[in-house]
Design an enzyme around this catalytic site. Structure first.
Site, PDB file in Angstrom:
ATOM      1  N   SER A 102      14.809 -28.707  50.106  1.00 42.12           N
ATOM      2  CA  SER A 102      13.823 -29.709  49.719  1.00 42.12           C
ATOM      3  C   SER A 102      14.273 -30.369  48.415  1.00 42.12           C
ATOM      4  O   SER A 102      15.370 -30.935  48.363  1.00 42.12           O
ATOM      5  CB  SER A 102      12.439 -29.069  49.603  1.00 42.12           C
ATOM      6  OG  SER A 102      11.445 -30.051  49.496  1.00 42.12           O
ATOM      7  N   HIS A 153       8.784 -28.357  57.652  1.00 42.21           N
ATOM      8  CA  HIS A 153       9.552 -28.365  56.403  1.00 42.21           C
ATOM      9  C   HIS A 153      10.093 -26.985  56.070  1.00 42.21           C
ATOM     10  O   HIS A 153      11.069 -26.860  55.341  1.00 42.21           O
ATOM     11  CB  HIS A 153       8.672 -28.879  55.263  1.00 42.21           C
ATOM     12  CG  HIS A 153       9.433 -29.185  54.017  1.00 42.21           C
ATOM     13  ND1 HIS A 153      10.544 -29.997  54.010  1.00 42.21           N
ATOM     14  CD2 HIS A 153       9.261 -28.775  52.738  1.00 42.21           C
ATOM     15  CE1 HIS A 153      11.014 -30.091  52.778  1.00 42.21           C
ATOM     16  NE2 HIS A 153      10.270 -29.357  51.990  1.00 42.21           N
TER      17      HIS A 153
END
Length: 730
Positions: free
Chosen positions: A590, A704
């Site tokens: 991320s 994610h």
């Protein structure tokens, strides 16, 4: 169009890989399938199957601690294992939970539901409505994601019949999308939903909070609070604490700025908003008759100067009347920051980090004023603290663990400490607790997780590297380290150490005020530490290890400091003989993927391999993709003059045709609807064109987090660690 021979993508060159942003496009998915095939053919070597089996055993282990929340007489838990890879929602009693083999009542089986409905459902949580006194707990709102995306559905569930209440039967149902439902009472909820372009912000989050009554069409829900389209999102909730009932709304203007409102109703039934007047960078929370303030920067509230990162409290009625006297419960120092705040019925418990090591304090109002005491002094490691029931109880759930120490779960009761203090008639104390006697809380060990890897000979040390501007950067070093004589977690240091540099992975994040704190390394320990690898975790600027100022130091135009910090740690690992450049890799996901993307492009000479997971990489377009607009407060706005500094840390634009890059692995998820998979796809294609050694793997589910169940977790991690061992040396 190709990249120039000596430079990467420029403002005057059209993006040749824009087509890879078409997430489910036929051409893009064919490209993904081919790269997955290439990666798996290389990484599924003769050691892959054994590692995959070991990791899956860890993720599915039946002797994990089942973490619980209490609702009435039951403790609720969501659980995955080999038999239930998607998971079951279940409950038991405290007496049963204390036993070696609790008797669980299964409420919902997601594996069965996934088969029945033809969707891979991933658990996103449940909210159980507190009933009227004497009535059973019956109604729940359950959020489920298809494949692990942030966008989910919320469905009403009947705990008595163990079935969903269908919309045709009057049940609440939020269609798939970003947003939430939260209970007000049995017949009304607060709703946020991303239906329609006008209903979402530029970040893709709901911009209107609505009151939705049972039996009404969703389209008829009553708007209560909203934000502008270029702001972040909105939320509303109801506090049902007897004597302190209230409706609260929050307008999130940006990632670090918000406004908090009391939602009141006049005699005509019209909603009126009463703002709690503080600067927008002050976090506000309400509990019973108190209001708490946590400013990000230095502010003055009700005549009291508060430094950024502090915590102050006042009585809400006095604050609204303009007569409040604030009590400062915590003020940061150069080494100390406030990591978390937990409230019980009448106590405020602070989790404080001192040079990235946790301790805890309890604060409450005694007969002669505020009392402060250190608590949990007999518990070592990283502390995770939550209230058992913040409305009616002084009990806490406390989990403690370290890098080499598995988690222990305690049930802690603060009532004996409070009673002893009351009986002693202790006078008022200041917020500082240095030199005070620790509290006498009652603490019971409920569960202890077993070890997942052999930590014999391993140690944990905290070291410091010096960044480019002279700032001292702490980092943890875990494993069998060359020349190490430092003590590890309790019971794991036998004084042995490697006599030669070891394959080492440097991990970091450095953003959004998120701290990298010690936590048990079950899968990492089995896949990396036990076979002889070393792990370093860097506490670089941009994180929250030393409070908001540590975070602000690497915001926007100062982003380079986070990368300089990380590079300094990498150099220190080599200079001190822990490893060599050829045996050093970096890994991040991320925002941490942006970090390692910058290591690849700006510091390629420091690493023998680079791992980039679910990353941000194209910083010219990040704000136009999925939730990217919400991160402009962190990185800046590339549609403005901010691009002048953003381009200096946009890895996609820093690629050069005349640069030699270390081998790189990029991973992402097709179902990631937070950070667009196009970032990783386009970077891979660009590296391939430049002739770099690059491998790419994309999970078709997982969101994610990259994985939607234990099997996918095992696959992703086994591929990753086989990559690292192949590159750094088996």
């Amino acid at each position: 169009m190709t990249f120039p021979a000596a430079a990467g993508l420029t403002d005057t060159v059209a993006d040749p890989y824009l087509w890879l942003e078409d997430v489910a496009g036929e051409e893009a998915l064919a490209w993904v399938k081919e790269r997955n095939r290439r990666a798996e053919s290389q990484l599924r070597d003769d050691r892959y199957d054994a590692l995959h089996s070991e990791l899956r055993g860890i993720f599915e282990a039946s002797d994990r601690i089942p973490m619980v929340v209490r609702r009435g007489e039951h403790l609720y838990n969501f659980w995955t294992d080999a038999e239930h890879p998607q998971g079951i929602w279940r409950r038991t009693t405290l007496d049963s939970y204390r036993s070696e083999s609790p008797d669980w009542e299964i409420l919902l089986d997601l594996d069965q539901l996934s088969v029945q409905e033809g969707t891979t459902w991933v658990w996103h949580g449940a909210q159980v409505l507190r009933p009227a006194p004497g009535d059973p707990y019956r109604w729940a709102l359950i959020s489920l994601s298809p494949g692990g995306s942030d966008a989910d559905v919320t469905r009403e569930f009947d705990l008595l019949t163990r079935s969903f209440v269908e919309p045709a039967e009057g049940g609440f149902f939020k269609p798939q999308g970003k947003g939430s439902l939260s209970w007000i009472d049995e017949d009304s909820v607060y709703l946020t939903h991303d239906a329609g372009d006008d209903a979402v912000t530029t970040s893709g989050y709901p911009r209107v909070a609505q009151l939705w009554r049972r039996g009404e069409a969703l389209e008829s829900a009553e708007p209560v609070l909203s934000v502008a389209q270029d702001e972040l999102t909105v939320g509303a909730g109801y506090d049902d604490t007897p004597g302190h009932e209230r409706h609260v709304g929050v307008r999130a203007l940006g990632f670090y700025d918000s406004e908090t409102y009391l939602i009141e109703t006049d005699d005509d039934g019209v909603h009126q908003l009463r703002r709690i007047e503080v600067p927008t960078d002050v976090r506000v929370s309400l509990h019973r008759d108190l209001v708490m303030f946590s400013p990000r920067g230095d502010v003055t509230i009700a005549g009291t100067a508060l430094p950024g990162g502090s915590l102050a409290v006042a009585e809400i009625k006095d604050f609204l009347a303009g007569t409040a006297e604030l009590r400062v419960l915590f003020a940061p120092t150069e080494s100390m920051s406030l990591r978390d705040v937990t409230v019980t019925r009448d106590t405020i418990v602070l989790t404080i980090m001192d040079t990235v090591v946790d301790r805890a304090e309890a604060h409450w109002r005694g007969s002669r004023g505020w009392v402060s005491r250190p608590v949990l002094t007999d518990v070592g490691g990283t502390l995770s603290i939550s209230a058992v029931d913040s409305r009616d109880s002084e009990e806490l759930w406390v989990t403690a663990n370290g890098f080499l120490t598995p988690a222990s779960l305690y049930l802690v009761d603060l009532e004996p400490m409070r009673a002893a203090e009351s009986a002693a008639g202790t006078s008022s104390h200041r917020g500082a607790v240095s030199g005070e006697e620790p509290g006498t809380e009652d603490m019971t060990l409920l569960k202890r997780a077993p070890e997942r890897f052999d930590a014999t000979g391993m140690s944990v040390t905290q070291r410091f590297a010096t960044s480019a501007d002279g700032t001292s950067i702490p980092y943890f070093l875990i494993g069998k380290v060359a020349g190490s004589a430092a003590a590890g977690d309790a019971g794991h240091d036998d004084g042995s150490a490697l006599d030669q540099p070891a394959p080492t992975v440097l991990y970091g994040y450095g953003g959004f005020e998120i701290s990298m704190t010690p936590g048990y390394l079950g899968a990492v320990g089995k896949a990396w530490l036990e076979p002889g690898g070393v792990l370093a975790i860097a506490n670089i600027r941009g994180g929250g290890e030393f409070g908001p100022s540590w975070h602000r130091a690497a915001l926007k135009e100062n982003r380079h400091r986070a990368y300089e910090d990380f590079a300094a740690v990498a150099r220190d690992l080599v200079a001190t003989g822990v490893t060599t450049v050829s045996r050093l890799a970096c890994r991040g996901g991320s925002n941490g993927g942006l970090l390692t993307g910058n290591m690849l492009t700006q510091y390629p000479e420091l690493f023998g391999a680079v791992v980039i997971q679910v990353p941000l990489l194209d910083m010219k377009r990040f704000a136009e993709l999925l939730a990217g607009a919400s991160w402009r407060a962190e990185y800046g706005d590339p549609a403005t003059d901010d691009w002048d500094f953003i381009r200096t840390f946009s890895p996609y634009h820093l690629l050069r045709g005349d640069q030699q890059y270390p081998p790189v692995l990029l991973t992402t998820s097709t179902r990631d609807d937070r950070v667009h998979p196009g970032h990783a796809r386009k970077m891979t294609a660009a590296l391939e064109e430049l002739g770099a050694e690059v491998q790419y793997w994309e999970n078709t589910e997982g969101g994610h987090g990259g994985a939607a169940n234990p099997e996918q977790q095992a696959t992703m991690n086994a591929l990753l660690y086989r990559y690292l061992w192949q590159r750094l040396g088996d």
